[in-house]
Design an enzyme around this catalytic site. Structure first.
Site, PDB file in Angstrom:
ATOM      1  N   MET A  53       0.834  -1.175   0.000  1.00 30.08           N
ATOM      2  CA  MET A  53       0.000   0.000   0.000  1.00 30.08           C
ATOM      3  C   MET A  53       0.874   1.231   0.000  1.00 30.08           C
ATOM      4  O   MET A  53       1.536   1.493   0.986  1.00 30.08           O
ATOM      5  CB  MET A  53      -0.885  -0.028   1.223  1.00 30.08           C
ATOM      6  CG  MET A  53      -1.078   1.315   1.854  1.00 30.08           C
ATOM      7  SD  MET A  53      -2.672   1.459   2.498  1.00 30.08           S
ATOM      8  CE  MET A  53      -3.127   2.998   1.892  1.00 30.08           C
ATOM      9  N   PRO A  54       0.894   1.945  -1.069  1.00 27.93           N
ATOM     10  CA  PRO A  54       1.624   3.210  -1.068  1.00 27.93           C
ATOM     11  C   PRO A  54       0.695   4.373  -0.694  1.00 27.93           C
ATOM     12  O   PRO A  54      -0.504   4.331  -0.955  1.00 27.93           O
ATOM     13  CB  PRO A  54       2.076   3.350  -2.513  1.00 27.93           C
ATOM     14  CG  PRO A  54       0.984   2.688  -3.289  1.00 27.93           C
ATOM     15  CD  PRO A  54       0.488   1.551  -2.411  1.00 27.93           C
ATOM     16  N   LEU A  55       1.279   5.376  -0.090  1.00 28.50           N
ATOM     17  CA  LEU A  55       0.612   6.664   0.066  1.00 28.50           C
ATOM     18  C   LEU A  55       1.421   7.630  -0.782  1.00 28.50           C
ATOM     19  O   LEU A  55       2.635   7.765  -0.588  1.00 28.50           O
ATOM     20  CB  LEU A  55       0.582   7.120   1.524  1.00 28.50           C
ATOM     21  CG  LEU A  55       0.019   8.519   1.756  1.00 28.50           C
ATOM     22  CD1 LEU A  55      -1.445   8.607   1.306  1.00 28.50           C
ATOM     23  CD2 LEU A  55       0.155   8.917   3.208  1.00 28.50           C
TER      24      LEU A  55
END
Length: 135
Positions: free
Chosen positions: A1-3
């Site tokens: 999960m990237p932000l």
């Protein structure tokens, strides 16, 4: 999960969306994130009340087309994947938003699974064995 955070100078909504799409597609292609794993903060700076500063550091000739892209993700990706990511972001930012590759500035910050809460006040990626035990 990237932000992902994208900051651009005087970008309209269409350009911001194109930059966000470029980063997301590059993350899916090079790192292998799922297509529905998209969390982004897209910000335009007007150059007056908020702005971006840059110089021609390391011989890269930047201008007001500068785009700062900050990606926070869990650690563990090998350096060659990151290099592929940077190159692909620059290619797609040029194709989708007309941003010159020389103006694409990317940073990656890595952290651990316990550093993420995706809602409900729960560290969804952290193993249950990592949770503190009650006395």
């Amino acid at each position: 999960m990237p932000l992902v955070r994208v900051d651009a100078l005087r970008a309209d909504r269409e350009r911001l969306e194109a930059l966000g799409r470029a980063v997301h597609e590059a993350l899916v292609e090079t790192i292998g994130f799922p297509p529905d794993d998209r969390f982004q903060i897209l910000t335009s700076h007007d150059g007056v009340s908020s702005t971006l500063h840059y110089d021609n550091y390391l011989g890269v000739q930047r201008d007001d087309g500068i785009v700062y892209i900050s990606i926070t993700m869990r650690s563990g990706r090998p350096p060659e994947r990151k290099r592929m990511l940077y190159r692909r972001i620059a290619e797609l930012a040029h194709a989708y938003a007309g941003t010159e590759p020389r103006n694409v500035f990317v940073t990656v910050t890595e952290n651990e699974s316990v550093d993420w809460s995706l809602g409900e006040g729960v560290a969804q990626y952290a193993a249950a064995s990592d949770a503190p035990r009650s006395p």
